[in-house]
Design an enzyme around this catalytic site. Structure first.
Site, PDB file in Angstrom:
ATOM      1  CG  ASN A   1       0.124  -0.099   2.660  1.00  0.00           C
ATOM      2  OD1 ASN A   1       0.736   0.691   2.983  1.00  0.00           O
ATOM      3  ND2 ASN A   1      -0.351  -1.164   3.562  1.00  0.00           N
TER       4      ASN A   1
ATOM      5  CG  LEU B   1      -5.697  -2.970  16.632  1.00  0.00           C
ATOM      6  CD1 LEU B   1      -5.200  -2.374  17.696  1.00  0.00           C
ATOM      7  CD2 LEU B   1      -6.772  -1.683  16.043  1.00  0.00           C
TER       8      LEU B   1
ATOM      9  CE  LYS C   1      -8.530  -0.481  12.335  1.00  0.00           C
ATOM     10  NZ  LYS C   1      -7.730  -0.183  10.794  1.00  0.00           N
TER      11      LYS C   1
END
Length: 398
Positions: free
Chosen positions: A208, A306, A337
């Protein structure tokens, strides 16, 4: 910052001992005085004459020196310094420190001192990874010993991995941070940064546009407040900051492994832009064109770093901070999230192409907690990092 500071430098017996010559020079040019102590093994790698010439002081090495010991010299040495630095801290020295052994001048000084101690480990990667060394490291940290490094890289023995002693300027930065104090002194914080590269074949990968600039700035800001920072980074466009422990990875799976190995920590900041997917079976050889036929790639989901750390039942950091790079409905998606992953805070930002944030020098974020969404103005990434570091320090202080 180091003017008139007194450093007791204990030099261990490893090939990295040659770096201490430059370390002494760097400390003295900043105004510090350096009193050198060498183990018997250290003298096999650097000469006492070289060390003494650079330090401007006699080298101490003998526990039973009749002249100094008549006045309890080892006690005076151990308590007259503002900071004790062990570089290189070999596996043997770390083991003796962890067990409280005192069979030479260096280890006797370390056991007799009530002065803060900073160690810079250096050893073969297999020695560093050995469970015994990791147990000793955990014990030393529990005893309040500060640690800088080791770095990852080529070894004198020909192997590659973590175990290289931090560079002299990195050690100096850690020494300066110790004297500066700061609200995060004694805190250990994990930071991830950069993109990940997921291989398709030996020459192609999925990635990315993350530059790693924001995560790098966060690590530097936390270190500036006195934290011991473990910096796990993918292939970033910017160099890692000085004064932190750097662990370089390529893939999401490698990053998860490095993160788990770096725990426990007081806080963790997950700023890395981890790829959500990887090729299920990367090719061992370069994929060739076949008469215009397009290759078919099957994807698999990458581990959720995470969520993995946020939902740990044991050893979870006291504060877990995630990042949410969104292009639509930034607040709503980031809030969802945070709840889904189980982290304490989410730093949300709009990375739509027109913002120029992804890969750029500025950021505009919203800090989302369980109770509020705080909008920060657009500012440089170092300024965002400093503000976030201050918030983390305040949160950890209770």
């Amino acid at each position: 910052m180091l003017a008139d500071k007194r450093i007791l430098l204990i030099i261990g017996g490893g090939i990295a001992a040659f770096k201490t010559l430059d370390l002494i020079r760097r400390l003295r040019e900043r105004g510090a005085s350096v009193t050198p102590v060498m183990t018997r093994a250290a003298a096999e790698f650097v000469t006492p004459l070289s060390v003494s010439a650079l330090a401007g002081e006699v080298v101490h090495s003998d526990l039973f020196d009749l002249t100094t010991e008549a006045e309890m010299g080892h006690i005076q040495l151990s308590r007259s310094a503002d900071l004790v630095v062990v570089a290189p801290a070999t596996a043997d020295l770390m083991a003796k420190m962890a067990q409280g052994l005192a069979n030479d001048l260096a280890t006797t000084l370390l056991l007799a001192t009530d002065t803060p101690v900073l160690i810079a480990p250096a050893m073969n990667v297999r020695m560093w990874d050995h469970p015994a060394t990791q147990r000793n490291l955990t014990q030393l940290r529990a005893d309040g010993i500060a640690v800088v490094g080791p770095n990852e890289g080529d070894m004198a023995c020909g192997e590659f991995g973590p175990g290289r002693m931090s560079e002299p300027l990195e050690i100096v930065a850690e020494i300066e941070a110790a004297f500066a104090g700061g609200p995060l002194l004694g805190r250990r914080i994990l930071v991830t940064s950069g993109p990940t590269h997921e291989p398709i074949d030996p020459v192609r990968y999925i990635a990315n546009r993350s530059s790693g600039a924001q995560g790098t700035a966060i690590a530097a800001a936390l270190a500036a407040l006195g934290a011991e920072v473990v910096f796990v980074t993918g292939p970033a466009d910017v160099p890692p900051p000085s004064g932190v422990q750097v662990i370089k990875v390529e893939t999401a799976a490698q990053m998860l492994e490095a993160v788990q190995a770096a725990l426990p920590s007081d806080a963790a900041v997950f700023a890395a832009a981890v790829a959500d997917w990887r090729v299920a079976s990367a090719s061992d050889s370069k994929i060739k064109k076949k008469n215009g036929a397009l290759p078919v790639l099957e994807f698999a989901e990458n581990p959720d770093i995470l969520a993995t750390v946020s939902q740990m039942t044991e050893g979870r950091p006291g504060l877990v901070v995630g990042f949410a790079a969104e292009t639509d409905d930034v607040i709503a998606n980031a809030t969802a999230k945070r709840a889904r992953k189980g982290c304490d805070w989410i730093v949300a930002n709009d990375v739509s192409p027109e913002t120029g944030i992804m890969g750029g020098t500025e950021n505009a974020v919203v800090l989302i907690s369980e109770t509020e969404a705080e909008h920060w103005p657009r500012m440089g990434k170092p300024e965002v990092a400093r503000l976030l570091a201050q918030r983390i320090a305040k949160a950890l202080a209770g």
